[in-house]
Design an enzyme around this catalytic site. Structure first.
Site, PDB file in Angstrom:
ATOM      1  N   LYS A  71     -40.880   9.618  14.957  1.00 50.32           N
ATOM      2  CA  LYS A  71     -40.768  10.698  14.955  1.00 50.32           C
ATOM      3  C   LYS A  71     -39.332  11.457  14.564  1.00 50.32           C
ATOM      4  O   LYS A  71     -39.649  12.709  14.097  1.00 50.32           O
ATOM      5  CB  LYS A  71     -40.318  10.888  16.906  1.00 50.32           C
ATOM      6  CG  LYS A  71     -40.431  12.364  17.084  1.00 50.32           C
ATOM      7  CD  LYS A  71     -40.231  12.204  18.765  1.00 50.32           C
ATOM      8  CE  LYS A  71     -39.078  11.483  19.188  1.00 50.32           C
ATOM      9  NZ  LYS A  71     -39.041  11.159  20.512  1.00 50.32           N
ATOM     10  N   THR A  73     -38.135  10.354  11.832  1.00 46.99           N
ATOM     11  CA  THR A  73     -38.364  10.549  10.148  1.00 46.99           C
ATOM     12  C   THR A  73     -38.985  11.714  10.059  1.00 46.99           C
ATOM     13  O   THR A  73     -38.967  12.380   8.999  1.00 46.99           O
ATOM     14  CB  THR A  73     -38.983   9.341   9.961  1.00 46.99           C
ATOM     15  OG1 THR A  73     -38.242   8.184  10.225  1.00 46.99           O
ATOM     16  CG2 THR A  73     -39.289   9.188   8.260  1.00 46.99           C
ATOM     17  N   ARG A  94     -30.344  14.705  18.093  1.00 42.69           N
ATOM     18  CA  ARG A  94     -29.336  13.962  19.046  1.00 42.69           C
ATOM     19  C   ARG A  94     -28.564  13.048  18.417  1.00 42.69           C
ATOM     20  O   ARG A  94     -28.982  12.597  17.388  1.00 42.69           O
ATOM     21  CB  ARG A  94     -30.153  13.109  20.206  1.00 42.69           C
ATOM     22  CG  ARG A  94     -31.058  14.142  21.105  1.00 42.69           C
ATOM     23  CD  ARG A  94     -31.733  13.382  22.118  1.00 42.69           C
ATOM     24  NE  ARG A  94     -32.690  12.771  21.420  1.00 42.69           N
ATOM     25  CZ  ARG A  94     -33.317  11.486  21.832  1.00 42.69           C
ATOM     26  NH1 ARG A  94     -32.934  11.048  23.026  1.00 42.69           N
ATOM     27  NH2 ARG A  94     -34.254  10.852  21.225  1.00 42.69           N
ATOM     28  N   LYS A 105     -33.229  -1.263  19.613  1.00 39.74           N
ATOM     29  CA  LYS A 105     -33.954  -0.121  19.010  1.00 39.74           C
ATOM     30  C   LYS A 105     -33.280   0.315  17.875  1.00 39.74           C
ATOM     31  O   LYS A 105     -33.938   0.844  16.901  1.00 39.74           O
ATOM     32  CB  LYS A 105     -34.005   0.998  20.003  1.00 39.74           C
ATOM     33  CG  LYS A 105     -34.634   2.191  19.528  1.00 39.74           C
ATOM     34  CD  LYS A 105     -34.700   3.185  20.785  1.00 39.74           C
ATOM     35  CE  LYS A 105     -35.636   4.337  20.351  1.00 39.74           C
ATOM     36  NZ  LYS A 105     -35.088   5.323  19.550  1.00 39.74           N
ATOM     37  N   ALA A 273     -34.052   9.826  27.367  1.00 38.11           N
ATOM     38  CA  ALA A 273     -35.172  10.779  27.966  1.00 38.11           C
ATOM     39  C   ALA A 273     -35.775   9.935  29.140  1.00 38.11           C
ATOM     40  O   ALA A 273     -36.638  10.666  29.723  1.00 38.11           O
ATOM     41  CB  ALA A 273     -36.154  11.053  26.864  1.00 38.11           C
ATOM     42  N   PHE A 301     -38.338   9.900  22.974  1.00 33.77           N
ATOM     43  CA  PHE A 301     -39.549   9.226  23.466  1.00 33.77           C
ATOM     44  C   PHE A 301     -40.887  10.089  23.470  1.00 33.77           C
ATOM     45  O   PHE A 301     -41.087  11.024  22.443  1.00 33.77           O
ATOM     46  CB  PHE A 301     -39.609   8.751  24.831  1.00 33.77           C
ATOM     47  CG  PHE A 301     -38.555   7.425  25.170  1.00 33.77           C
ATOM     48  CD1 PHE A 301     -38.406   6.476  24.347  1.00 33.77           C
ATOM     49  CD2 PHE A 301     -37.463   7.880  25.933  1.00 33.77           C
ATOM     50  CE1 PHE A 301     -37.445   5.546  24.182  1.00 33.77           C
ATOM     51  CE2 PHE A 301     -36.512   6.705  25.905  1.00 33.77           C
ATOM     52  CZ  PHE A 301     -36.468   5.635  25.161  1.00 33.77           C
ATOM     53  N   PHE A 381     -48.456   4.890   7.098  1.00 30.90           N
ATOM     54  CA  PHE A 381     -47.879   3.727   6.574  1.00 30.90           C
ATOM     55  C   PHE A 381     -48.887   3.149   5.536  1.00 30.90           C
ATOM     56  O   PHE A 381     -49.939   3.583   5.464  1.00 30.90           O
ATOM     57  CB  PHE A 381     -48.218   2.756   7.929  1.00 30.90           C
ATOM     58  CG  PHE A 381     -46.913   2.875   8.821  1.00 30.90           C
ATOM     59  CD1 PHE A 381     -45.975   1.725   8.889  1.00 30.90           C
ATOM     60  CD2 PHE A 381     -46.691   3.937   9.495  1.00 30.90           C
ATOM     61  CE1 PHE A 381     -44.900   1.587   9.755  1.00 30.90           C
ATOM     62  CE2 PHE A 381     -45.662   3.889  10.452  1.00 30.90           C
ATOM     63  CZ  PHE A 381     -44.704   2.864  10.748  1.00 30.90           C
ATOM     64  N   TRP A 409     -41.206   9.438   4.670  1.00 34.89           N
ATOM     65  CA  TRP A 409     -40.661   8.354   4.580  1.00 34.89           C
ATOM     66  C   TRP A 409     -40.502   7.878   3.217  1.00 34.89           C
ATOM     67  O   TRP A 409     -39.664   7.389   2.730  1.00 34.89           O
ATOM     68  CB  TRP A 409     -41.137   7.055   5.758  1.00 34.89           C
ATOM     69  CG  TRP A 409     -40.591   5.894   5.746  1.00 34.89           C
ATOM     70  CD1 TRP A 409     -39.582   5.601   6.579  1.00 34.89           C
ATOM     71  CD2 TRP A 409     -40.656   4.650   4.838  1.00 34.89           C
ATOM     72  NE1 TRP A 409     -39.037   4.350   6.344  1.00 34.89           N
ATOM     73  CE2 TRP A 409     -39.722   3.903   5.380  1.00 34.89           C
ATOM     74  CE3 TRP A 409     -41.432   4.421   3.803  1.00 34.89           C
ATOM     75  CZ2 TRP A 409     -39.823   2.430   4.638  1.00 34.89           C
ATOM     76  CZ3 TRP A 409     -41.622   3.144   3.346  1.00 34.89           C
ATOM     77  CH2 TRP A 409     -40.419   2.252   3.776  1.00 34.89           C
TER      78      TRP A 409
END
Length: 555
Positions: A71, A73, A94, A105, A273, A301, A381, A409
């Site tokens: 998200k 990225t 954030r 994470k 969140a 999230f 991906f 990405w």
């Protein structure tokens, strides 16, 4: 392909003064923190008060999986793409918490060729905002115990102190502690606890205030305990709200940095969140809206957690009207929701994709309830097959939902041009944003609305403890506040094992907390811990630094 930190190190950063110039900021509009970071002064909001706001784009995602969604990225990539096609855009994010950075994470600065930089600084101490928030929080905690020690004129009931100490680190040993042990000079012996800084009410307040005076007023309104007659006690009763605010005089200012392609990024605040409201600060968002054509922001999230709180709490407080919502998904994650194990996600499986897509469908359905234009971004991906990609494109084309394959990405801005163009297209439509519920409804009604409409629960059970607290909140006049539900991020439900789009289940509200300073009511669903622990092998064991100061292992 190189890893994130290798790519970040190879990027040629521009001095932060040049980044500020791109936003037409003057010398007095910001304060430089070294070569590549700056704090934007709050007076910029008054200076640009008459300027029309740009468009606000919220990036959210499907329910997180171990397969990854990307998200942040995609958020950064979209901003890069918009700048690439001639628009001005700021990625407004954030700040990362040290707990996840050293835990399981990792950081929160994007990935590949869609990152915010300097990556190492942002993921570590940055400009010291979180340290300031921890200090401000712990000043309150210290003054509470000092007041009790010095005679307790407020008649604080030591069994009804709700305010916790804070530390921006995963440390399960601090969840339940006993303080004041030893002689009477060490204070009153009582049970206490720590929470991670990003779960603290001070963090939430910093991100929901609109000025230094509003910040001070909100801090003063924090209910930290109840007295022996069960009356609420606030921080302003200790007369320390001014002192606490002084510790946040710099932390309240948003941070200016840059992306991998030297476009501006603003990073500020970071409430979790699954515990708090999961959005960057209102001040940062308002600044960005004045400084560019497109503000790209994200919520923590998935859409059921971060986006719902962004739309029902942050937008309401700040009078924001989002122009579009981008929902991020990956084919890998959708197949995981379809029942495929991590080991087999690289193998083409249309059946699993078709089953797992119900999770994405549910998040789309939820976001449509807010009457805001939507586009789906598929974060690509290398293992995604053309058949799988074609299936998704055809599926949503039939539903007349915009969908874009995003490759930021791997390709940076070039990989997000299609997404940027589709965002520009849908923001030409009218956004008729409307919150999910009215504030004048009862606390129970507001909780039930979220649980039924967003989580698809068929029944909502309240514990006796929760019902008692709801009654107390109503008796002291806070029933009008919005709801912030704390639950697992791993499922739309309150059960982390339920993947896909669960429905016809019972959700349990175990506890209710009042964040009177932040201005919301927290409903605790499931078993959420506000002080996480470290895994068996934390990421800290992979992070290192050499004699030249070069950091390795950060993700």
């Amino acid at each position: 392909m190189k890893n994130d930190i290798e790519i970040a190190k190879e990027c040629k950063l521009e001095k932060i003064i040049k980044i500020a110039d791109k936003l037409n900021l003057e010398e007095n509009d910001y304060e430089v923190y070294g070569k590549y970071k700056a704090k934007i002064e709050l007076n910029i909001l008054n200076k640009l008060k008459q300027k029309e706001n740009g468009k606000l784009i919220l990036v959210t995602a499907i329910t997180p999986t171990p397969a990854g969604e990307g998200k942040t990225t995609t958020t950064i990539g979209l901003s890069l793409g918009l700048n690439k096609i001639g628009k001005t855009s700021i990625a407004t994010l954030r700040e990362p918490s040290l707990g996840p950075v050293f835990g399981i994470k990792g950081g929160a600065t994007g990935g590949g060729y869609a990152q915010v930089l300097p990556m190492e600084d942002i993921n570590l101490h940055f400009t010291g905002d979180f340290h300031a928030i921890s200090s401000a929080n712990n000043l309150i905690a210290a003054c509470i115990d000092n007041h009790i020690k010095q005679g307790n004129k407020l008649n604080i009931d030591i069994k009804k102190i709700s305010f916790k100490r804070a530390l921006d680190m995963n440390d399960r040993a601090l969840r339940e502690i006993v303080i004041g042990l030893g002689s009477s000079e060490n204070g009153i012996t009582r049970e206490s606890s720590f929470q991670i800084t990003v779960a603290s009410e001070i963090m939430a307040i910093l991100c929901l205030c609109n000025s230094i005076i509003d910040l001070k007023e909100r801090i003063g309104n924090i209910i930290f305990a109840y007295d022996i007659n069960d009356n609420p006690l606030k921080v302003k009763d200790l007369n320390i709200q001014g002192a606490v605010t002084t510790l946040l005089k710099d932390a309240i200012k948003p941070n200016l940095v840059q992306t991998t392609e030297n476009t501006p990024a603003i990073i500020h605040g970071g409430p979790f969140a699954n515990i708090a409201h999961g959005c960057n600060s209102i001040i940062a968002t308002q600044m960005s809206l004045k400084l560019c054509d497109y503000t790209i922001t994200e919520a923590g999230f998935a859409a059921d957690l971060g986006a719902e709180k962004f739309l029902d709490i942050k937008c309401r407080v700040a009078n924001l009207k989002p122009n579009a919502i981008v929902i991020v998904a990956t084919i890998r994650a959708l197949k995981y929701h379809g029942g495929i194990s991590l080991e087999n996600l690289k193998t083409e499986n249309i059946n699993a994709l078709e089953k797992g897509i119900e999770n994405l469908d549910k998040h789309i359905e939820n976001m449509q309830k807010y009457n805001i234009p939507i586009v789906v971004a598929i974060n690509k991906f290398s293992t995604d097959t053309q058949n799988e990609i074609d299936f998704l494109i055809n599926y949503y084309s039939k539903k007349k939902i915009e969908i874009s394959l995003c490759e930021s990405w791997e390709k940076g801005s070039n990989g997000a041009i299609d997404l940027a163009e589709k965002v520009v297209k849908i923001t030409k439509e009218e956004s008729n944003y409307k919150a999910l519920y009215e504030l004048d409804r009862s606390i129970i009604e507001k909780i039930e609305t979220i649980c039924r409409e967003i989580y698809s629960a068929s029944e909502i059970k309240f514990s006796s403890k929760a019902l008692k607290m709801i009654e107390k909140i109503e008796s002291i006049g806070y029933q009008h506040l919005p709801i912030c539900i704390s639950k697992t991020q791993k499922s739309i439900s309150d059960n982390p094992k339920l993947l896909g789009a669960p429905n016809n289940y019972t959700i349990s509200i175990n506890e209710i907390r009042l964040a009177s300073g932040a201005g919301f009511i927290i409903a605790m669903a499931g078993d959420i811990i506000d002080m996480p622990g470290l895994p068996e092998e934390p990421l800290a064991s992979k992070i290192d630094i050499n004699e030249d100061g070069e950091i390795t292992g950060l993700i």
